[in-house]
Enzyme design. Structure first.
Site, PDB file in Angstrom:
ATOM      1  N   ARG A  99      -6.552  -8.101  -1.254  1.00  0.00           N
ATOM      2  CA  ARG A  99      -6.462  -6.630  -1.347  1.00  0.00           C
ATOM      3  C   ARG A  99      -7.771  -6.189  -1.997  1.00  0.00           C
ATOM      4  O   ARG A  99      -8.030  -6.511  -3.158  1.00  0.00           O
ATOM      5  CB  ARG A  99      -5.249  -6.213  -2.179  1.00  0.00           C
ATOM      6  N   HIS A 126      -4.662  -1.249   6.695  1.00  0.00           N
ATOM      7  CA  HIS A 126      -3.508  -1.916   6.078  1.00  0.00           C
ATOM      8  C   HIS A 126      -2.639  -2.466   7.215  1.00  0.00           C
ATOM      9  O   HIS A 126      -1.542  -1.982   7.484  1.00  0.00           O
ATOM     10  CB  HIS A 126      -2.735  -0.913   5.215  1.00  0.00           C
ATOM     11  N   GLN A 129       1.150  -3.404   6.872  1.00  0.00           N
ATOM     12  CA  GLN A 129       2.041  -2.256   6.785  1.00  0.00           C
ATOM     13  C   GLN A 129       2.404  -1.753   8.182  1.00  0.00           C
ATOM     14  O   GLN A 129       3.563  -1.426   8.464  1.00  0.00           O
ATOM     15  CB  GLN A 129       1.354  -1.134   5.992  1.00  0.00           C
ATOM     16  N   ASP A 221       1.545   9.298   4.180  1.00  0.00           N
ATOM     17  CA  ASP A 221       1.028   8.411   3.133  1.00  0.00           C
ATOM     18  C   ASP A 221       0.631   9.306   1.963  1.00  0.00           C
ATOM     19  O   ASP A 221       0.527  10.539   2.118  1.00  0.00           O
ATOM     20  CB  ASP A 221      -0.201   7.668   3.707  1.00  0.00           C
ATOM     21  N   CYS A 260       4.605   4.300   3.841  1.00  0.00           N
ATOM     22  CA  CYS A 260       4.278   2.951   3.366  1.00  0.00           C
ATOM     23  C   CYS A 260       4.705   2.718   1.925  1.00  0.00           C
ATOM     24  O   CYS A 260       4.985   1.598   1.529  1.00  0.00           O
ATOM     25  CB  CYS A 260       2.778   2.715   3.495  1.00  0.00           C
ATOM     26  N   ARG A 288       8.316  -5.782   5.527  1.00  0.00           N
ATOM     27  CA  ARG A 288       7.042  -6.410   5.165  1.00  0.00           C
ATOM     28  C   ARG A 288       7.235  -7.927   5.033  1.00  0.00           C
ATOM     29  O   ARG A 288       6.394  -8.719   5.449  1.00  0.00           O
ATOM     30  CB  ARG A 288       6.516  -5.841   3.831  1.00  0.00           C
TER      31      ARG A 288
HETATM   32  N1   CP Z   1       2.877  -0.334   0.909  1.00  0.00           N
HETATM   33  C1   CP Z   1       2.252  -1.156   0.068  1.00  0.00           C
HETATM   34  O1   CP Z   1       1.337  -1.914   0.425  1.00  0.00           O
HETATM   35  O2   CP Z   1       2.730  -1.124  -1.211  1.00  0.00           O
HETATM   36  P1   CP Z   1       2.061  -1.756  -2.487  1.00  0.00           P
HETATM   37  O3   CP Z   1       0.798  -0.985  -2.779  1.00  0.00           O
HETATM   38  O4   CP Z   1       3.084  -1.600  -3.565  1.00  0.00           O
HETATM   39  O5   CP Z   1       1.728  -3.198  -2.226  1.00  0.00           O
HETATM   40  N1  NVA Z   2      -3.261   4.802   1.298  1.00  0.00           N
HETATM   41  C1  NVA Z   2      -2.602   4.149   0.189  1.00  0.00           C
HETATM   42  C2  NVA Z   2      -1.705   3.065   0.684  1.00  0.00           C
HETATM   43  C3  NVA Z   2      -0.958   2.329  -0.387  1.00  0.00           C
HETATM   44  C4  NVA Z   2      -0.089   1.233   0.168  1.00  0.00           C
HETATM   45  C5  NVA Z   2      -3.644   3.612  -0.761  1.00  0.00           C
HETATM   46  O1  NVA Z   2      -4.615   3.004  -0.299  1.00  0.00           O
HETATM   47  O2  NVA Z   2      -3.505   3.801  -1.978  1.00  0.00           O
END
Ligand code: CP
Ligand code: NVA
Length: 300
Positions: A99, A126, A129, A221, A260, A288
């Site tokens: 990440r 992502h 997701q 989102d 998400c 997921r």
């Molecule tokens: N949707 C998602 O990736 O959630 P987190 O940021 O909690 O991992």
């Molecule tokens: N767009 C959001 C998604 C979180 C899962 C972010 O990047 O914070």
């Protein structure tokens, strides 16, 4: 497929294959497989669902995970190169979930890594997701054929992965309601990575009632993604793009709501929608686990 960085890494057939296998395996009893692997989870940003669902999937596959916080790594402090870090990871690990703040970090790791890299979210995409979202739609609606999906608000990393899935022409239609300023931000981001995508025919700067009335699922989102600078003047432009109960009621009667998570309740969505009978947020979050377990099986 050696790595999983973006939905566009998949062929249409491979994507459908992963989704079908994930649905099939969802209710199977997972007997620990003999294949013992060690998977690293390298996270530069916070996470609840991604970390938990990957750790659980890895455990269910009879493998083990090691969490590496970027705070503790030499790489994130600029003390070790991508190449040396990637080689070190490959000494101990069989795959790496990442990440990252910048999508370019993923691209650099992919170039130097001898083990599979899985994108657990970057500023640009992502894909895990979107796999879970697609699985949820197939389960809830029977298929993706002719589904009208409507994305509301900024074109975020999650939205970008939906756009990539749409480009594979797997049956669903996609429309995006987003203020112009956020489309420009998204296009600038793509340009900084030397990427191009043609979204002109699916993006609308204003709510179009015909499109809204025919929506089978509304997706959104957070308006403030992790690590993104947000100008308050820009946020004001989003007022009409909130999924309020009033807006949601204009869609089809059986329209689903998807997100998400994490959600900023009262901002991009009202409680009555996210907690309402058509909301599938918890199914999507649980899925997921199943798509990522399948992905790990295919990559290891
Ligand atoms: N949707 C998602 O990736 O959630 P987190 O940021 O909690 O991992
Ligand atoms: N767009 C959001 C998604 C979180 C899962 C972010 O990047 O914070």
């Amino acid at each position: 497929m050696k790595h999983f960085i973006d939905i566009s890494n998949l062929s249409k057939e491979r994507l459908i294959g992963i989704l079908n296998a994930s649905i099939q395996n969802k209710n199977e009893n997972i007997s620990k497989e003999k294949l013992y692997k060690v998977i690293g989870l390298f996270f530069e940003k916070n996470s609840t669902r991604t970390r938990l669902s990957f750790e659980l999937a890895i455990n269910q596959l009879g493998s083990s995970s090691i969490f590496i916080s970027s705070k503790d790594s030499h790489f994130s402090k600029g003390k070790e190169s991508v190449e040396d870090t990637a080689k070190t990871f490959a000494l101990y690990l069989d795959a790496l979930v990442m990440r990252v703040n910048n999508h370019s970090t993923l691209s650099s790791f992919v170039k130097s890594s001898s083990i599979p890299i899985i994108n657990g979210l970057s500023d640009l995409s992502h894909p895990c997701q979107t796999l879970a979202g697609l699985m949820t739609l197939i389960e809830e609606k029977g298929s993706l054929e002719n589904l009208n999906l409507l994305w509301m608000g900024p074109i975020t990393n999650v939205a970008h992965s939906w756009i990539e899935a749409h480009k594979l022409k797997i049956g669903f239609n996609l429309n995006i309601f987003c203020p112009e300023v956020y489309i420009n931000k998204y296009q600038n981001k793509l340009q900084s990575y030397d990427l191009e995508t043609d979204i002109n025919n699916i993006v609308h700067y204003k709510i179009d009632n015909d499109i809204l009335n025919s929506a089978d699922a509304i997706l959104t989102d957070t308006w403030k993604s992790m690590g993104e600078e947000t100008d308050d003047n820009h946020l004001d432009k989003l007022d009409n793009f909130s999924v309020t109960e009033e807006l949601f009621n204009k869609a089809k009667k059986d329209c689903l709501f998807m997100h998400c998570l994490p959600a900023s309740r009262g901002q991009e969505v009202e409680d009555k929608v996210i907690d309402g009978p058509n909301s599938k947020i918890w199914v999507e979050a649980k899925n997921r686990l199943f798509v990522q377990r399948q992905l790990l099986k295919e990559l290891l």
